[in-house]
Structures are given as C-alpha cells and as structure tokens.
Design an enzyme around this catalytic site. Structure first.
Site, mmCIF file in Angstrom:
data_model
loop_
_atom_site.group_PDB
_atom_site.id
_atom_site.type_symbol
_atom_site.label_atom_id
_atom_site.label_comp_id
_atom_site.label_asym_id
_atom_site.label_seq_id
_atom_site.Cartn_x
_atom_site.Cartn_y
_atom_site.Cartn_z
ATOM 1 N N ASP A 268 43.197 50.354 45.483
ATOM 2 C CA ASP A 268 42.701 49.832 46.746
ATOM 3 C C ASP A 268 41.255 49.365 46.540
ATOM 4 O OD1 ASP A 268 42.532 48.987 49.342
ATOM 5 O OD2 ASP A 268 43.344 50.811 50.232
HETATM 6 C C1 BGC Z 1 42.940 48.300 52.592
HETATM 7 C C2 BGC Z 1 44.197 47.800 51.933
HETATM 8 C C3 BGC Z 1 44.114 46.315 51.681
HETATM 9 C C4 BGC Z 1 42.857 46.011 50.877
HETATM 10 C C5 BGC Z 1 42.695 44.540 50.555
HETATM 11 C C6 BGC Z 1 41.695 47.824 51.861
HETATM 12 O O1 BGC Z 1 40.536 48.168 52.553
HETATM 13 O O2 BGC Z 1 42.963 49.708 52.615
HETATM 14 O O3 BGC Z 1 45.297 48.104 52.752
HETATM 15 O O4 BGC Z 1 45.255 45.879 50.998
HETATM 16 O O5 BGC Z 1 41.732 46.445 51.615
HETATM 17 O O6 BGC Z 1 42.441 43.785 51.659
#
Ligand code: BGC
Length: 743
Positions: A268
């Site tokens: 993440d």
């Molecule tokens: C979120 C994810 C997301 C990623 C990219 C993160 O802050 O937890 O769910 O895919 O950002 O946008």
C-alpha cells in the site's frame, strides 16, 4: 528457481533472457512504483520526473490515465530506456471509472453477484480503454465497525456475502482474460484485518483472534485467490504485533504457500517506509529487508526498494534468486497483458472515445442504483408517491450535491455528468407538479438560518422530501467518525419539518450505517440510498414514484447507538439465560435495522422450510426447500436468505451464519419454490485444534427475508467427519459458473 532453458516455454524464455540482461538497479526499478500527477502540460512523475523512466528506475505508475498521458509515458519506457520494458499503469477503480456505479457497500445491498460482475466488467472496459492495466480493487475487507470510514468501500459485515461479491468482482475485472484488451488485472485488498481497527480509527491496530481471522476476515481473500485474482495488497495495520507489510506468516506462508497464490503482492501507499513508523525497522534498509522478506513484490511510492535492494544483493544479505522471483512476477504480469508484443495496446484513442460513459453503461448504472437502495421504513404505504402531487418540497444540501453521488472513489467520474437527487425528482414528476427546493441545512455546519424558511415552505407542500446524511467525503479513507448521527444542522432541520405534520420522506445518502433511532421512530418513510453513482437521481426517482419496486437488503447492521458497536448479526450466544442480563442499562441490545433487512412496495410471505431429510451423515448433502409468495399488490423482487446454526458443538458457533441467498422476481399472487443445497463446507467448523470437521448433533436452518427471520427447521447430523483440505471459499451458487482456476 533453477532454470533449465530447454524445459521452458517461449514465454518463460523471453522473461529469463530479459532477467539475464538486467542490472540490479533495473530489477529494483521493476519493483518500484511511483505516482503520476496530472497537469495542464501533461503527466508529471513525482520523485524524479520522466528521467526515472528513461533510466529504468520505475516499473509501474499509479495515477496516470487517459490514452494521451499513458502513451506518452509508455513511449519513454519502450523507446528511451535501455531494455525497453513497458510500464504497468495502475489505478483505483473501485466502483466505476468514468461511469460511476454505486459505492461497493451500496451495491452489496443488491445481493446480486451477477449485477456486480456486470458493473465491474463495465468499469474494466472503461478503465482499460483509458490505458489502465491493473486496478487496486476489489476492496474486500469485512467491516463491523461503522465508525471506520472505509466500510463504504467493501461489501459489509458478512464473509459469505463478501466472498460471493469478491468473486464477482474478480471475474468482472478479468472478463474473458488476456489477450482480451479489456482485461484489467485485479488486486484483493487490504490483506488482512484492516476493517477491524481498534476504536474504528483508520490505520489503527487490529487485534483479532486466530479463529475470527480464519472464519471472518480471511474467507473473502481466499475466495478471490480461488477466483484467480492477480495481485494482493497488504493492509496498513498491524495484526498480532506484526505490521501486515512485514507479515511473513500471513503473506508468505498462508497466502503464497498454503493457498498457492502466485501473483503480485503490491504494497500500500508508502507502507514499506511506514514499517519504520510502526517501529519494526530502524532504518530504510531494515524496512526493505522486512517487507521483501514477507514477499511484498512492489514498493508503492516509498522509493526504498530502488534505494536499498541493489546493495542488499551486492553485500550478500539478499539472494539474487529472491530478487529475481519478484521481478519475474512483475514481468509475467506485463507479458500476460501482451505488453511486450504491443506496449500501447491499452492506449487506443478510438477505443477510449467509443467506450466512456456510453448509454449502455449509464443504463447499467441506473439498474445497479435501483437495486442497491434499501427501503428501511414505509409507514401506511407513504411511498411510492404520485407523480402528479401539486407541490413537493425538497430540502437538504445533499439533494443538490452532484459530487456526492459519485461516492468515495469517483475514478474519472465527473460531477457534472452525474444526476443529483433533485434533478432526478424534477425530471420524473408531472408537468403540473411544482418542485420547490430549499437547502435548509447541510451536513457541513450548524448554520440554522434557512430552517424557518424550510418550515414555512413545508406547511405549503403536499409532501416533504428530505435528503439527509453525509457528504461523500465524510466516509472513505481517513474518514473515521466517533458519532454516527446526522452531521451538521440536519437534525434541527428535520425536527422543524416534522413539526408541520406534513408527510416527510427521508432519503439517506451515506457511506456507512448510521445510528438514527429518532428517524426510525418519527419519520414515516426512510429510503437508504447511499452514494449511487452517475445515475443516482434518476434511480432514486424511479423508486420514489414507484416505477421500480425497491428490493435491496442491508449488507450491514444498523446500530441504535455508537455504544453498541461492533454489532453484527452473526454474534455468539452468551452464557446468560436471557439477553436482558447481557444488555445495556440504557439501551436495547437489538439493532435499529438488522442485517438483511429491506422492505418492498409489495409483501412477501414464506412457507416453513422443508428438508430433504431430518437426519443425514456428515458427508451427505441436505436440500432445503422454501416457498415464497408475493402476497401484496405489486410485482417485486425479494432476496431470500438462508442462515445456519450449529446448535451444540465443541466450540461456540454464531447464532446464525448466512449460507445461501437468491433474488426472485414475483408477480402479485405468484409463488416460487426454491432449493438450497447445503454440504460439508456449510456444516464444518474449525475445532479447538483448528481442524476442519463436521460434528454430530442438531442444526437449525432459517430461511426468510432478513437475518431476523423466525422461519426455521431442524435436522441432525449423525456422525463426525474430518474435512480434508481447505474446502472452497467460493459460495456454491457461484461454483457452477467457475473459471478453471476456481477449484
Ligand atoms: C489506499 C489503497 C489505495 C492506494 C492507492 C492507499 O492510501 O489504502 O486502498 O489503493 O492508496 O491509491
């Protein structure tokens, strides 16, 4: 991996040859993902600009979309970098790309895997036509705490419904699969336990027993893996003392080794660096060692893999073969999509032009929105309304909020292309009907200045339609709440409206269950409409004026008060004789609206279930038959739900657990007999040694229109049986349609 060139397929050889030519820096580059920001002059790559691509320092990008931008970036990779390896473009496509569908929590209320597969397919067609290869969806976190803002992104509280919809979404993104150019690689996220943060606070510690993890939080992930999901994203949280990005036991041993997952693990956002903030790594080098050791392949945004991996291999702390395994997985994904043959195949201007926001996708968005609404209450059949009432008053800032219709992940959706509730109502009523709109109050502040005006206008109206709830940005990531009522001045507005004695209909817009007991008591009609996407207003009007009969059922329990949280239907019995002993002194123990609840403009009645046998052995199947009648005046759809309870076992069992559901459409007076087949996957439990087995004894099966149904029958299982292997996490109803990878 020991590579014998002559035993390899052509495709494998292509990758091995490439690997053999790559420097350590180029390999680390393939495992590095950076963010792209849009700007008027074109896409801007954060941390290093386009030169990072030229120097093979990045393998995938987050946030680039549109044929023009993706072509331009891809061109740098394939024409100006040493090995010409194409980039992978990634994006969050949670509930639509340009056409926006209901937020996942809303669409879960449709209890319709076929619908979800179709909306996901439509999203994949749009996103892939805009250059995107891989999406960070489906989000399949089970969530039982509505304070947590990300409850909006998932399918609610139940692992069985959640698994069915996880499979539907993976299949929808996949479509026919490569080389079909509308295939979007999918990512199951967030692995795992992210939906159970302490205090409902986003990113916070989750503390789950092994049993709860295995029975509740992991099943949707295993279902997604069985359905062939391409990637998995670990969660931000820690579990049992180990941040998920460092969690070798769950990522490497459970996911890869036990479940056989062969795809990508993508971190993440910045999570590799966050291992230092979690306090399990003192330096960037340690953070990379821990994450890489847990088999996290791609480092989203932190840049630490690029910075640290080459030296770790050079000084012998990391085996070259381990690095190669991760790079191989990235290259294989690119190869699977056909990008080595044609790096621009997803960036086709004609396809982009033809595929965005088509009349067909709008029609699908409307259908999905119609099926996702839940009629919570409808006293004296106030709804549906006549289209020719002389005067309607619409109040509430949300009624006129096009942006909020798009929900928490609006993708490339445009507010001006979305139909607000007010627009939908205006478009549906007769030409003689006057629709008056007064904002009255908003969720954002305590401004009461328009409340008297709204009160006056209500006195003059035939019906008041109050659109109340949350703005779209009040749920989602980093949007936890400590209260679950109506924010801002909305309660004050509602009280003034109710004082008029006029019929008041409340349309709720929200991304989480709300605790609204005063509404449930005082407002005669409440329609839960969440955030329904591009066609929201039209769909709300379809229900409000009776062109469509509501059919959604809650995928999550609505509490009466925050103090009841977490509250979910599949709780355990306590040891007390009556619920009263285990209650609050100041609050009921029952939910405001139970899981599975939802009304219709018609009524459905059920005959008692009949069973194919009252005694079976542990390895036999049981068929539960139930007849459901449309006992009202209108055609409608009912979602028939089947729950199971193991009455006495060696470990405590939920009071009931969903094991089957189906949607039926019935004309007035029509009846349908449905069969549900149960087998050892349904009867089995994890015993106290975590062995799967069916235990002898009596079971109760419940069949009806909500988790609170009393319609039941009992049967007995006469012996015990060990259930070998892991069983299938894919609900039986979807197995018949399985892809080859499913079993
Ligand atoms: C979120 C994810 C997301 C990623 C990219 C993160 O802050 O937890 O769910 O895919 O950002 O946008």
């Amino acid at each position: 991996m020991n590579v014998h060139a002559d035993s390899l397929t052509d495709k494998e050889q292509q990758i091995e040859q490439l690997l053999a030519r790559m420097t350590l820096e180029e390999k680390a580059g393939q495992l590095t993902q950076l963010v792209v920001q849009k700007s008027p002059t074109g896409p801007v790559v954060a941390n290093g600009g386009e030169d990072v691509i030229r120097h093979s320092g990045v393998g995938s990008l987050l946030g680039a979309s549109g044929v023009q931008d993706t072509r331009r970036l891809q061109q740098i990779a394939v024409e100006e970098s040493r090995l010409h390896i194409p980039l992978l473009f990634t994006e969050d496509v949670l509930h639509g790309f340009r056409t926006i569908f209901p937020v996942p929590l809303a669409e879960a209320a449709a209890w319709d895997p076929d619908l979800t597969q179709r909306t996901t397919r439509a999203a994949a067609v749009e996103a892939s036509a805009s250059g995107i290869h891989l999406t960070y969806a489906p989000m399949i976190d089970i969530a039982r705490d509505p304070r947590w803002g990300r409850v909006v992104e998932g399918s609610g509280e139940d692992p069985f419904l959640g698994s069915a919809l996880a499979v539907a979404r993976v299949r929808g993104f996949h479509g026919k699969g490569p080389p079909e150019v509308s295939t979007l690689l999918s990512t199951a996220k967030h692995f795992v336990g992210y939906g159970a943060p302490e205090g409902g606070r986003d990113y916070n510690t989750s503390d789950l027993s092994e049993r709860t993890l295995l029975e509740t939080y992991l099943p949707p992930f295993r279902a997604a893996v069985q359905a062939g999901v391409d990637a998995v994203m670990p969660a931000y949280n820690e579990l049992d003392g180990i941040p998920m990005h460092a969690n070798g036991p769950l990522l490497r041993e459970k996911l890869r080794e036990q479940w056989g997952f062969r795809g990508l693990i993508v971190s993440d956002f910045n999570s590799v660096r966050e291992l230092m903030l979690h306090g399990v790594a003192a330096t960037p080098t340690e953070a990379v060692k821990v994450a890489f050791g847990a088999t996290v392949d791609i480092d989203m945004v932190s840049g630490l893999y690029a910075q640290e991996l080459p030296a770790l291999v050079r000084n012998g702390q990391l085996a070259q073969s381990t690095l190669d395994s991760a790079v191989r997985r990235v290259l294989e994904a690119k190869q699977r999509l056909g990008l080595f043959d044609d790096p621009y195949r997803y960036s086709d201007a004609a396809r982009e032009k033809a595929n965005l926001l088509t009349p067909q996708s709008r029609a699908l968005a409307r259908e999905a929105a119609q099926k996702s609404m839940v009629l919570l209450k409808n006293e004296k059949a106030l709804l549906p309304l006549h289209k020719d009432l002389p005067k309607l008053l619409v109040v509430g800032a949300l009624a006129d909020d096009q942006r909020s219709t798009l929900g928490s992940w609006p993708g490339d959706g445009r507010a001006k292309e979305s139909i607000s509730v007010l627009q939908g109502i205006k478009g549906a009523v007769s030409s003689a009907t006057q629709v008056v709109y007064i904002q009255g109050a908003s969720p954002d502040d305590l401004d009461l200045s328009e409340i008297d005006k709204a009160h006056q206008a209500a006195l003059d109206a035939d019906v008041v339609i109050a659109v109340l709830g949350e703005r779209a940005n009040m749920s989602g990531e980093a949007r936890s709440r400590s209260s679950l009522g109506l924010p801002g001045a909305q309660d004050a507005l509602l009280s003034r409206l109710l004082e008029t004695g006029k019929p008041v209909v409340v349309i709720l817009m929200n991304g989480r269950p709300l605790a609204i007991p005063h509404l449930a008591e005082q407002v005669p009609a409440i329609l839960e409409s969440w955030f329904l996407g591009s066609e929201m207003g039209n769909a709300v009007a379809d229900i409000l004026f009776g062109d469509v009969n509501p059919s959604g059922k809650l995928p999550v329990t609505f509490p009466r008060a925050v103090g009841q949280v977490p509250i979910y239907y599949s709780q355990k019995h306590t040891g007390r004789q009556s619920n009263k002993d285990a209650a609050y002194i100041d609050q009921s123990v029952t939910p405001l609206y139970p899981f599975g609840h939802g009304l219709s403009y018609t009524t459905f009645t059920y005959d008692p279930p009949t069973l194919s046998a009252t005694q079976i052995t542990a390895t036999e199947t049981l068929t539960v038959q139930v007849t459901v009648h449309n006992s009202g005046q209108r055609e409608g759809e009912e979602i028939v739900q089947l729950y199971l309870h193991d009455n006495v076992a060696s470990v405590t069992r939920p009071v009931r657990a969903l094991r089957g559901f189906t949607r039926v459409r019935l004309k007035p007076g029509e009846a349908r007999t449905l069969d549900f087949v149960l087998d050892q996957d349904d009867f089995a439990l994890l015993d106290r040694y975590f062995l799967r087995r069916v235990e002898p004894g009596t079971f109760t099966v419940f069949v009806g229109g909500s988790s609170a149904t009393d319609n039941q029958a009992s049967f007995e299982i006469t012996n015990t049986a060990r259930v070998k292997g892991l069983g299938s996490a894919i609900p039986r109803m979807l197995r018949a349609l399985a892809n080859k990878t499913d079993e």
